[in-house]
Design an enzyme around this catalytic site. Structure first.
Site, PDB file in Angstrom:
ATOM      1  N   MET A   1      14.600  -0.183  16.111  1.00 37.16           N
ATOM      2  CA  MET A   1      15.769  -0.954  15.680  1.00 37.16           C
ATOM      3  C   MET A   1      16.348  -1.950  16.675  1.00 37.16           C
ATOM      4  SD  MET A   1      17.855   1.880  13.511  1.00 37.16           S
ATOM      5  CE  MET A   1      17.055   3.342  12.937  1.00 37.16           C
TER       6      MET A   1
ATOM      7  N   PRO B   1       9.961  -7.917  18.977  1.00 30.42           N
ATOM      8  CA  PRO B   1       9.635  -9.089  18.147  1.00 30.42           C
ATOM      9  C   PRO B   1      10.288  -9.177  16.771  1.00 30.42           C
ATOM     10  CG  PRO B   1       7.858  -7.501  18.040  1.00 30.42           C
ATOM     11  CD  PRO B   1       8.882  -6.927  18.987  1.00 30.42           C
ATOM     12  N   GLN B   2      10.940  -8.103  16.271  1.00 28.00           N
ATOM     13  CA  GLN B   2      11.271  -8.147  14.843  1.00 28.00           C
ATOM     14  C   GLN B   2      12.214  -9.291  14.478  1.00 28.00           C
ATOM     15  OE1 GLN B   2      13.406  -4.930  12.996  1.00 28.00           O
ATOM     16  NE2 GLN B   2      14.566  -4.403  14.824  1.00 28.00           N
TER      17      GLN B   2
ATOM     18  N   HIS C   1       4.470  -3.296  20.060  1.00 27.82           N
ATOM     19  CA  HIS C   1       4.734  -4.712  19.839  1.00 27.82           C
ATOM     20  C   HIS C   1       3.454  -5.541  19.812  1.00 27.82           C
ATOM     21  CE1 HIS C   1       9.058  -4.206  21.643  1.00 27.82           C
ATOM     22  NE2 HIS C   1       8.903  -3.587  20.485  1.00 27.82           N
TER      23      HIS C   1
ATOM     24  N   ALA D   1       0.814  -1.221   0.000  1.00 28.03           N
ATOM     25  CA  ALA D   1       0.000   0.000   0.000  1.00 28.03           C
ATOM     26  C   ALA D   1       0.844   1.265   0.000  1.00 28.03           C
ATOM     27  CB  ALA D   1      -0.923  -0.006   1.220  1.00 28.03           C
TER      28      ALA D   1
HETATM   29  C1  LIG Z   1       7.163   2.634  16.164  1.00 33.15           C
HETATM   30  C2  LIG Z   1       7.568   1.193  16.279  1.00 33.15           C
HETATM   31  C3  LIG Z   1       8.716   0.853  16.994  1.00 33.15           C
HETATM   32  C4  LIG Z   1       9.086  -0.476  17.118  1.00 33.15           C
HETATM   33  N1  LIG Z   1      10.288  -0.794  17.694  1.00 33.15           N
HETATM   34  C5  LIG Z   1      10.743  -2.066  17.614  1.00 33.15           C
HETATM   35  C6  LIG Z   1      12.061  -2.385  17.996  1.00 33.15           C
HETATM   36  O1  LIG Z   1      12.861  -1.528  18.396  1.00 33.15           O
HETATM   37  N2  LIG Z   1      12.446  -3.687  17.900  1.00 33.15           N
HETATM   38  C7  LIG Z   1      11.608  -4.672  17.459  1.00 33.15           C
HETATM   39  O2  LIG Z   1      12.008  -5.832  17.437  1.00 33.15           O
HETATM   40  N3  LIG Z   1      10.360  -4.384  17.094  1.00 33.15           N
HETATM   41  C8  LIG Z   1       9.928  -3.106  17.125  1.00 33.15           C
HETATM   42  N4  LIG Z   1       8.674  -2.801  16.679  1.00 33.15           N
HETATM   43  C9  LIG Z   1       7.798  -3.903  16.263  1.00 33.15           C
HETATM   44  C10 LIG Z   1       8.170  -4.475  14.904  1.00 33.15           C
HETATM   45  O3  LIG Z   1       8.728  -3.484  14.074  1.00 33.15           O
HETATM   46  C11 LIG Z   1       6.908  -5.051  14.280  1.00 33.15           C
HETATM   47  O4  LIG Z   1       6.343  -6.011  15.151  1.00 33.15           O
HETATM   48  C12 LIG Z   1       7.201  -5.748  12.941  1.00 33.15           C
HETATM   49  O5  LIG Z   1       7.913  -4.878  12.099  1.00 33.15           O
HETATM   50  C13 LIG Z   1       5.910  -6.174  12.302  1.00 33.15           C
HETATM   51  O6  LIG Z   1       6.174  -6.849  11.100  1.00 33.15           O
HETATM   52  P1  LIG Z   1       4.993  -7.352  10.174  1.00 33.15           P
HETATM   53  O7  LIG Z   1       5.600  -8.049   9.038  1.00 33.15           O
HETATM   54  O8  LIG Z   1       4.021  -8.104  11.042  1.00 33.15           O
HETATM   55  O9  LIG Z   1       4.200  -6.063   9.746  1.00 33.15           O
HETATM   56  P2  LIG Z   1       4.744  -4.706   9.020  1.00 33.15           P
HETATM   57  O10 LIG Z   1       6.218  -4.654   8.993  1.00 33.15           O
HETATM   58  O11 LIG Z   1       4.043  -3.579   9.659  1.00 33.15           O
HETATM   59  O12 LIG Z   1       4.281  -4.869   7.513  1.00 33.15           O
HETATM   60  C14 LIG Z   1       2.947  -4.820   7.071  1.00 33.15           C
HETATM   61  C15 LIG Z   1       2.965  -4.265   5.654  1.00 33.15           C
HETATM   62  O13 LIG Z   1       1.731  -4.547   5.000  1.00 33.15           O
HETATM   63  C16 LIG Z   1       1.311  -3.396   4.293  1.00 33.15           C
HETATM   64  N5  LIG Z   1      -0.133  -3.509   4.148  1.00 33.15           N
HETATM   65  C17 LIG Z   1      -1.049  -3.631   5.141  1.00 33.15           C
HETATM   66  N6  LIG Z   1      -2.285  -3.758   4.621  1.00 33.15           N
HETATM   67  C18 LIG Z   1      -2.150  -3.746   3.260  1.00 33.15           C
HETATM   68  C19 LIG Z   1      -3.073  -3.854   2.179  1.00 33.15           C
HETATM   69  N7  LIG Z   1      -4.391  -4.004   2.400  1.00 33.15           N
HETATM   70  N8  LIG Z   1      -2.593  -3.785   0.912  1.00 33.15           N
HETATM   71  C20 LIG Z   1      -1.276  -3.637   0.682  1.00 33.15           C
HETATM   72  N9  LIG Z   1      -0.352  -3.533   1.693  1.00 33.15           N
HETATM   73  C21 LIG Z   1      -0.789  -3.591   2.949  1.00 33.15           C
HETATM   74  C22 LIG Z   1       1.780  -2.257   5.173  1.00 33.15           C
HETATM   75  O14 LIG Z   1       1.825  -1.034   4.489  1.00 33.15           O
HETATM   76  C23 LIG Z   1       3.147  -2.763   5.616  1.00 33.15           C
HETATM   77  O15 LIG Z   1       4.150  -2.431   4.698  1.00 33.15           O
HETATM   78  C24 LIG Z   1       8.271  -1.484  16.551  1.00 33.15           C
HETATM   79  C25 LIG Z   1       7.128  -1.151  15.836  1.00 33.15           C
HETATM   80  C26 LIG Z   1       6.774   0.177  15.682  1.00 33.15           C
HETATM   81  C27 LIG Z   1       5.543   0.516  14.886  1.00 33.15           C
END
Ligand SMILES: Cc1cc2nc3c(=O)[nH]c(=O)nc-3n(C[C@H](O)[C@H](O)[C@H](O)COP(=O)(O)OP(=O)(O)OC[C@H]3O[C@@H](n4cnc5c(N)ncnc54)[C@H](O)[C@@H]3O)c2cc1C
Ligand SMILES: *[C@@H]1O[C@H](CO)[C@@H](O)[C@H](O)[C@H]1NC(C)=O
Ligand SMILES: *[C@@H]1O[C@H](CO)[C@@H](O)[C@H](O)[C@H]1NC(C)=O
Ligand SMILES: *[C@@H]1O[C@H](CO)[C@@H](O)[C@H](O)[C@H]1NC(C)=O
Ligand SMILES: *[C@@H]1O[C@H](CO)[C@@H](O)[C@H](O)[C@H]1NC(C)=O
Ligand SMILES: *[C@@H]1O[C@H](CO)[C@@H](O)[C@H](O)[C@H]1NC(C)=O
Ligand SMILES: *[C@@H]1O[C@H](CO)[C@@H](O)[C@H](O)[C@H]1NC(C)=O
Length: 591
Positions: free
Chosen positions: A133, A572-573, A527, A64
């Site tokens: 990070m 969790p990353q 998280h 997106a």
């Molecule tokens: C501000 C912040 C700080 C954090 N700090 C840390 C940290 O220091 N260390 C750590 O380990 N974790 C940290 N986390 C948590 C970690 O980053 C997340 O848990 C992890 O990145 C989630 O990965 P994901 O693949 O589940 O989702 P995401 O990485 O969020 O990916 C989801 C993707 O899907 C896309 N998407 C969603 N719906 C649609 C759709 N309908 N059509 C097309 N695309 C779509 C989104 O745009 C996004 O790119 C943090 C998170 C945030 C928000």
């Protein structure tokens, strides 16, 4: 709504930017066709898509958002990670549409009915492009627990470790650049790939700078029993304190996200096709099969359950109330949200600090120079010392029997609290730096949810984190708060502390007052997880099986933070990358 290519056989897509057919984001020769379509080019999505594409599968990513580089160096410079306005966990938050989904929560009934902005990355890289990070792994028994819930040994520590190793490459600390001899440590390089071109794309390293304030917090946490860990937090144990590894590319001192790491590699070395700025609004089924193609949903903890529900997978009563045809009645979709909470105790300090380095106009030029020319200094830094514990016996005396037995149900090596140290610009009145000690309650017993209010993908998911709605979390929060005060009072900070406690202030004293303070100020640590929990029985809330396949349909997996069965201890990353690697390997093996 556009239906511009063969992806439309299985997805309904919309392009948020105004676009006529001729300038649609689906150029290329006619109607493309793919074996795998990954919805969501975020943390898990890009890792998984890259591995499938590198095995010569035809793969498309539908994302997106666009490219985070449109925000200049805001997402790349580690020193900006904590001051990025995208974090603002308040109702009146600054919109940053190029990075963020701009989600605003439901009023948190356990937190004074506050609505908070919950940042979620909307860009290639997803939340890995905006997170802070910290990189570390969960504990061995956490993985045992996951394996038990999933009904599959593949989630044990021993079986997951190769995927942690495969996803990343570790660089040893650059002690010269860190230039802080009182902050050296041992680390365990045996649980990483190091120095080989064949190591994984994600860059993991230690910041090339140390906030002096944190060296004193490390001493203070040691004084209350959180001693430095001899291995660090990547070897299956989370106990005591350590300077954490971070997703920073040590050569450039820039953020390593799934986009800068996996995707950059894939775009050069594979045929991976990326559709950016393209919103998937529905998965189209023929009967219960996403026909001809496999869809992997990696939309993240809020949007994956949303897209499942929009596509007819979720609680039947809800779907029917919105006139959505039910494809699979899965009561667990969007339920079970677990969101660790986070609060602090702050006082003025006189240590040299990150806060001063970034706030003092006279330090700007030398610090930028050190960053640009030497990849060092405060701008190369994104945080530092973290610590984990199970609360000691003395902290548990006021727990109800229920709270005690809930906590006792967690495995022995699972910490209850994470402590984080940092510094912020001062508040005036002679306070130039505010030292911050924070606690996160890691295993929430409160449950939140994600739901939808309409059948339209343009409407945001309705999110409720459920903060502090279970009394056990409130009791644990109060105990953790008292631990923060103990650390401040342990003696090692005396020399540096100025003035009375800034936040919340000494008048907050009784359990009741502390809980009031926590309810009024608690925020997320970003998280959230477990909104499409992995498990064995859809009737008791499981949404995907151990292969990440959605119950009741064919050709659809969910691979992201939403399928974690519970909140992992800490950040969790690292685990999400390893999980994506594991599912990619399992798909390629034909599972
Ligand atoms: C501000 C912040 C700080 C954090 N700090 C840390 C940290 O220091 N260390 C750590 O380990 N974790 C940290 N986390 C948590 C970690 O980053 C997340 O848990 C992890 O990145 C989630 O990965 P994901 O693949 O589940 O989702 P995401 O990485 O969020 O990916 C989801 C993707 O899907 C896309 N998407 C969603 N719906 C649609 C759709 N309908 N059509 C097309 N695309 C779509 C989104 O745009 C996004 O790119 C943090 C998170 C945030 C928000
Ligand atoms: C991103 O999408 C735009 C259309 O919105 C397209 O012009 C551009 O080429 C895409 N960029 C990449 C690198 O895929
Ligand atoms: C793509 O598919 C559509 C519908 O099947 C068809 O009308 C169109 O001509 C095709 N376009 C090309 C370039 O093949
Ligand atoms: C560690 O060293 C730094 C300078 O490199 C100093 O500012 C800080 O006070 C020291 N901390 C401790 C705990 O000695
Ligand atoms: C980030 O970019 C801005 C604008 O180009 C520049 O002024 C600033 O110095 C950069 N920051 C760093 C740490 O390089
Ligand atoms: C337990 O409760 C008593 C009475 O409210 C309070 O004085 C004491 O500090 C509490 N102890 C802990 C460890 O929370
Ligand atoms: C807690 O359990 C113990 C026995 O395990 C019992 O003696 C005690 O009365 C219980 N306390 C409360 C408040 O229920």
């Amino acid at each position: 709504m556009l239906f511009p290519s063969c992806i439309f056989a299985l997805l309904a897509l919309t392009v948020p930017v105004k676009s006529s057919r001729s300038s649609s984001p689906f150029p290329g020769p006619g109607n493309a066709s793919y074996e795998y379509v990954v919805v969501g080019g975020g943390t898990a999505g890009l890792a998984l898509a890259t591995r499938l594409a590198s095995a010569e599968k035809s793969v498309a990513v539908v994302e997106a958002g666009g490219w985070a580089t449109e925000m200049g160096n805001m997402t790349t410079v580690p020193g900006y990670a904590f001051s990025n306005p995208v974090l603002a966990p308040i109702e009146e938050f600054p919109p940053i549409p190029l990075l963020d989904w701009e989600l605003l929560s439901q009023p948190q009934t356990g937190a004074n009915d506050r609505r908070v902005h919950y940042a979620a990355g909307k860009t290639l890289g997803g939340s890995s492009a905006i997170n802070t990070m910290a990189y570390h792994r969960a504990t061995k028994q956490t993985h045992r627990r996951w394996a038990d819930i999933a009904g599959h040994a593949g989630y044990t520590w021993e079986e997951m470790l190769p995927f942690f190793v495969k996803s990343s490459t570790l660089a040893a600390p650059d002690w010269d650049k860190r230039d802080t001899p009182n902050a050296t440590f041992e680390f365990d390089s045996t649980v990483f790939c190091t120095g080989l071109p064949s190591c994984g794309p994600l860059q993991v390293s230690y910041s090339n700078w140390v906030d002096p304030t944190n060296t004193w917090f490390a001493v203070a946490l040691g004084a209350i029993g959180l001693h430095p860990s001899s291995l660090g937090f990547n070897s299956g144990s989370l106990s005591g304190g350590a300077y954490t590894t971070e997703t920073i590319d040590p050569n450039s001192a820039t953020r390593s996200s799934s986009q800068t790491s996996y995707l950059s590699w894939a775009l050069e070395n594979t045929q991976l096709k990326v559709y950016n700025r393209t919103l998937a609004s529905r998965i189209v089924f023929k009967n219960t099969k996403a026909k001809g193609v496999v869809v992997i949903l990696s939309g993240g903890v809020f949007h994956s359950p949303q897209l499942l529900m929009l596509s007819g997978i979720g609680p039947k009563i809800l779907l029917e109330s919105l006139d959505i045809t039910v494809i699979s009645d899965l009561p667990g979709v969007g339920q079970n949200l677990q969101d660790p909470i986070f609060f602090s105790v702050q006082s003025g300090v006189t240590t040299p600090s990150l806060a001063i380095e970034l706030a003092d106009p006279n330090r700007l030029e030398p610090n930028v120079e050190s960053y640009v020319n030497n990849q060092a200094g405060p701008y190369s830094y994104a945080g530092g010392y973290i610590a984990f514990e199970k609360l000691p016996t003395e902290s548990r005396v006021n727990f109800s029997n229920r709270t005690s037995s809930l906590l006792d149900s967690l495995p022995d090596d699972v910490p209850e609290i994470e402590y984080l140290a940092g510094s912020f610009p001062g508040t005036g009145n002679g306070v130039t730096t505010v030292g911050d000690l924070s606690a996160a309650v890691l295993n929430p017993f409160s449950r939140g949810s994600v739901t939808i209010s309409s059948a339209d993908a343009a409407d945001p998911p309705v999110i409720d984190m459920g903060w502090l709605t279970d009394p056990a979390d409130a009791e644990v929060a109060v105990a953790a708060f008292r631990r923060l005060r103990q650390a401040w009072a342990a003696g090692s900070l005396d020399e540096w502390q100025v003035g009375p406690e800034v936040t919340p202030g000494a008048e907050v004293e009784t359990d009741e007052q502390i809980l009031d303070y926590v309810r009024a100020n608690v925020i997320q640590i970003w998280h959230a997880s477990a909104t499409n929990s992995m498990g064995t029985d859809p009737d008791t809330g499981a949404v995907v099986d151990w292969r990440a396949k959605v119950f009741g349909v064919d050709g659809l997996r969910v691979v992201d933070a939403s399928v974690l069965p519970f909140a992992l201890p800490g950040h969790p990353q690292a685990t999400i990358y390893a999980f994506a690697e594991k599912i990619a390997a399992s798909i390629l093996e034909g599972n």
